[in-house]
Scaffold this motif. Sequence first.
Motif, mmCIF file in Angstrom:
data_model
loop_
_atom_site.group_PDB
_atom_site.id
_atom_site.type_symbol
_atom_site.label_atom_id
_atom_site.label_comp_id
_atom_site.label_asym_id
_atom_site.label_seq_id
_atom_site.Cartn_x
_atom_site.Cartn_y
_atom_site.Cartn_z
ATOM 1 N N GLU A 21 0.837 -1.197 0.000
ATOM 2 C CA GLU A 21 0.000 0.000 0.000
ATOM 3 C C GLU A 21 0.867 1.240 0.000
ATOM 4 O OE1 GLU A 21 -2.306 0.826 3.748
ATOM 5 O OE2 GLU A 21 -1.739 -1.241 4.143
ATOM 6 N N GLU A 22 0.256 2.334 -0.467
ATOM 7 C CA GLU A 22 0.985 3.589 -0.594
ATOM 8 C C GLU A 22 0.007 4.753 -0.486
ATOM 9 O OE1 GLU A 22 3.568 5.734 -4.132
ATOM 10 O OE2 GLU A 22 3.600 3.559 -3.978
ATOM 11 N N ALA A 23 0.435 5.821 0.172
ATOM 12 C CA ALA A 23 -0.354 7.046 0.235
ATOM 13 C C ALA A 23 0.012 7.894 -0.982
ATOM 14 C CB ALA A 23 -0.058 7.805 1.509
ATOM 15 N N TYR A 24 -1.016 8.522 -1.588
ATOM 16 C CA TYR A 24 -0.793 9.337 -2.781
ATOM 17 C C TYR A 24 -1.862 10.418 -2.858
ATOM 18 C CZ TYR A 24 -0.045 10.478 -7.732
ATOM 19 O OH TYR A 24 0.208 11.129 -8.919
ATOM 20 N N LYS A 25 -1.455 11.671 -2.788
ATOM 21 C CA LYS A 25 -2.353 12.825 -2.911
ATOM 22 C C LYS A 25 -3.571 12.742 -1.987
ATOM 23 C CE LYS A 25 -1.129 14.073 -7.636
ATOM 24 N NZ LYS A 25 -1.625 14.343 -8.999
ATOM 25 N N GLY A 26 -3.375 12.254 -0.772
ATOM 26 C CA GLY A 26 -4.460 12.169 0.197
ATOM 27 C C GLY A 26 -5.289 10.902 0.094
ATOM 28 N N PHE A 27 -4.967 10.022 -0.836
ATOM 29 C CA PHE A 27 -5.658 8.748 -1.019
ATOM 30 C C PHE A 27 -4.751 7.631 -0.504
ATOM 31 C CE2 PHE A 27 -7.356 11.526 -4.244
ATOM 32 C CZ PHE A 27 -8.676 11.145 -4.424
ATOM 33 N N ALA A 28 -5.336 6.498 -0.172
ATOM 34 C CA ALA A 28 -4.570 5.293 0.164
ATOM 35 C C ALA A 28 -4.816 4.277 -0.936
ATOM 36 C CB ALA A 28 -5.010 4.732 1.502
ATOM 37 N N ILE A 29 -3.744 3.814 -1.567
ATOM 38 C CA ILE A 29 -3.838 2.808 -2.624
ATOM 39 C C ILE A 29 -3.341 1.491 -2.060
ATOM 40 C CG2 ILE A 29 -3.153 2.166 -4.969
ATOM 41 C CD1 ILE A 29 -2.278 5.156 -5.304
ATOM 42 N N LYS A 30 -4.099 0.415 -2.295
ATOM 43 C CA LYS A 30 -3.703 -0.915 -1.826
ATOM 44 C C LYS A 30 -3.716 -1.888 -2.994
ATOM 45 C CE LYS A 30 -5.637 -0.171 2.754
ATOM 46 N NZ LYS A 30 -6.609 -0.627 3.749
ATOM 47 N N ALA A 31 -2.629 -2.626 -3.156
ATOM 48 C CA ALA A 31 -2.558 -3.708 -4.135
ATOM 49 C C ALA A 31 -3.143 -4.951 -3.478
ATOM 50 C CB ALA A 31 -1.121 -3.950 -4.558
ATOM 51 N N ILE A 32 -4.097 -5.580 -4.127
ATOM 52 C CA ILE A 32 -4.820 -6.715 -3.569
ATOM 53 C C ILE A 32 -4.466 -7.991 -4.337
ATOM 54 C CG2 ILE A 32 -7.132 -7.669 -3.117
ATOM 55 C CD1 ILE A 32 -6.489 -5.147 -1.494
ATOM 56 N N GLU A 33 -4.248 -9.077 -3.600
ATOM 57 C CA GLU A 33 -4.004 -10.364 -4.246
ATOM 58 C C GLU A 33 -5.325 -10.914 -4.781
ATOM 59 O OE1 GLU A 33 -3.260 -14.233 -2.050
ATOM 60 O OE2 GLU A 33 -1.281 -13.843 -2.936
ATOM 61 N N MET A 34 -5.352 -11.164 -6.082
ATOM 62 C CA MET A 34 -6.538 -11.743 -6.724
ATOM 63 C C MET A 34 -6.041 -12.857 -7.634
ATOM 64 S SD MET A 34 -9.377 -9.826 -9.024
ATOM 65 C CE MET A 34 -10.992 -10.493 -9.123
ATOM 66 N N LYS A 35 -6.277 -14.096 -7.224
ATOM 67 C CA LYS A 35 -5.770 -15.229 -7.982
ATOM 68 C C LYS A 35 -6.655 -15.496 -9.192
ATOM 69 C CE LYS A 35 -3.356 -17.237 -4.164
ATOM 70 N NZ LYS A 35 -3.018 -18.401 -3.384
ATOM 71 N N ALA A 36 -5.977 -15.811 -10.308
ATOM 72 C CA ALA A 36 -6.652 -16.183 -11.548
ATOM 73 C C ALA A 36 -5.932 -17.437 -12.055
ATOM 74 C CB ALA A 36 -6.586 -15.059 -12.556
ATOM 75 N N GLY A 37 -6.398 -18.583 -11.609
ATOM 76 C CA GLY A 37 -5.700 -19.821 -11.934
ATOM 77 C C GLY A 37 -4.364 -19.850 -11.219
ATOM 78 N N SER A 38 -3.293 -20.082 -11.974
ATOM 79 C CA SER A 38 -1.958 -20.124 -11.377
ATOM 80 C C SER A 38 -1.290 -18.755 -11.367
ATOM 81 C CB SER A 38 -1.079 -21.115 -12.142
ATOM 82 O OG SER A 38 -0.919 -20.683 -13.484
ATOM 83 N N GLU A 39 -1.974 -17.741 -11.886
ATOM 84 C CA GLU A 39 -1.418 -16.395 -11.956
ATOM 85 C C GLU A 39 -2.154 -15.451 -11.004
ATOM 86 O OE1 GLU A 39 0.174 -15.747 -16.376
ATOM 87 O OE2 GLU A 39 -1.994 -15.895 -16.248
ATOM 88 N N LEU A 40 -1.664 -14.238 -10.916
ATOM 89 C CA LEU A 40 -2.301 -13.191 -10.136
ATOM 90 C C LEU A 40 -2.851 -12.139 -11.087
ATOM 91 C CD1 LEU A 40 0.489 -12.792 -7.460
ATOM 92 C CD2 LEU A 40 -1.736 -13.846 -7.113
ATOM 93 N N GLN A 41 -4.051 -11.666 -10.820
ATOM 94 C CA GLN A 41 -4.669 -10.644 -11.644
ATOM 95 C C GLN A 41 -4.534 -9.294 -10.964
ATOM 96 O OE1 GLN A 41 -8.377 -11.767 -13.259
ATOM 97 N NE2 GLN A 41 -8.778 -9.804 -14.205
ATOM 98 N N LEU A 42 -4.290 -8.265 -11.753
ATOM 99 C CA LEU A 42 -4.104 -6.910 -11.237
ATOM 100 C C LEU A 42 -5.397 -6.413 -10.592
ATOM 101 C CD1 LEU A 42 -2.339 -4.364 -11.045
ATOM 102 C CD2 LEU A 42 -3.253 -3.686 -13.239
ATOM 103 N N ALA A 43 -5.315 -6.094 -9.302
ATOM 104 C CA ALA A 43 -6.478 -5.589 -8.568
ATOM 105 C C ALA A 43 -5.994 -4.728 -7.408
ATOM 106 C CB ALA A 43 -7.327 -6.748 -8.040
ATOM 107 N N GLY A 44 -6.853 -3.812 -6.997
ATOM 108 C CA GLY A 44 -6.497 -2.961 -5.872
ATOM 109 C C GLY A 44 -7.675 -2.139 -5.416
ATOM 110 N N THR A 45 -7.432 -1.352 -4.384
ATOM 111 C CA THR A 45 -8.452 -0.436 -3.882
ATOM 112 C C THR A 45 -7.844 0.953 -3.720
ATOM 113 O OG1 THR A 45 -7.981 -0.917 -1.549
ATOM 114 C CG2 THR A 45 -9.712 -2.227 -2.610
ATOM 115 N N ILE A 46 -8.689 1.938 -3.824
ATOM 116 C CA ILE A 46 -8.320 3.324 -3.561
ATOM 117 C C ILE A 46 -9.286 3.804 -2.485
ATOM 118 C CG2 ILE A 46 -8.172 5.660 -4.505
ATOM 119 C CD1 ILE A 46 -7.744 4.327 -7.283
ATOM 120 N N GLU A 47 -8.738 4.361 -1.402
ATOM 121 C CA GLU A 47 -9.566 4.803 -0.279
ATOM 122 C C GLU A 47 -9.261 6.253 0.069
ATOM 123 O OE1 GLU A 47 -8.458 2.094 2.825
ATOM 124 O OE2 GLU A 47 -9.790 0.528 2.086
#
Length: 96
Positions: A25-51
Amino acid sequence: MSFWKSLFGGGAADAAPAGDKVLGEEAYKGFAIKAIEMKAGSELQLAGTIEKTIDGVLKTHRFVRADRMSSRDDLTALALSKGKQIIDEQGEKIFS
């Protein structure tokens, strides 16, 4: 909810489920960005949240992209970068 929001996601209703594993996770311009683990078979799919807390209320926007990879470090870096791009393009509009 509009057709486009239901199709592409957006707003507080898209908050990450409580069981999501946060890879980074990282703070950016007053927002909190989080990289989320999202499995897609044997790989990971790009996903996250902005708060961001607006008027005392925590707002969350979840994003999922088609990108897939096997490296958690690469996924984390790309998810945080994508979160910054979304913030730069839309700002607080992502919550409306």
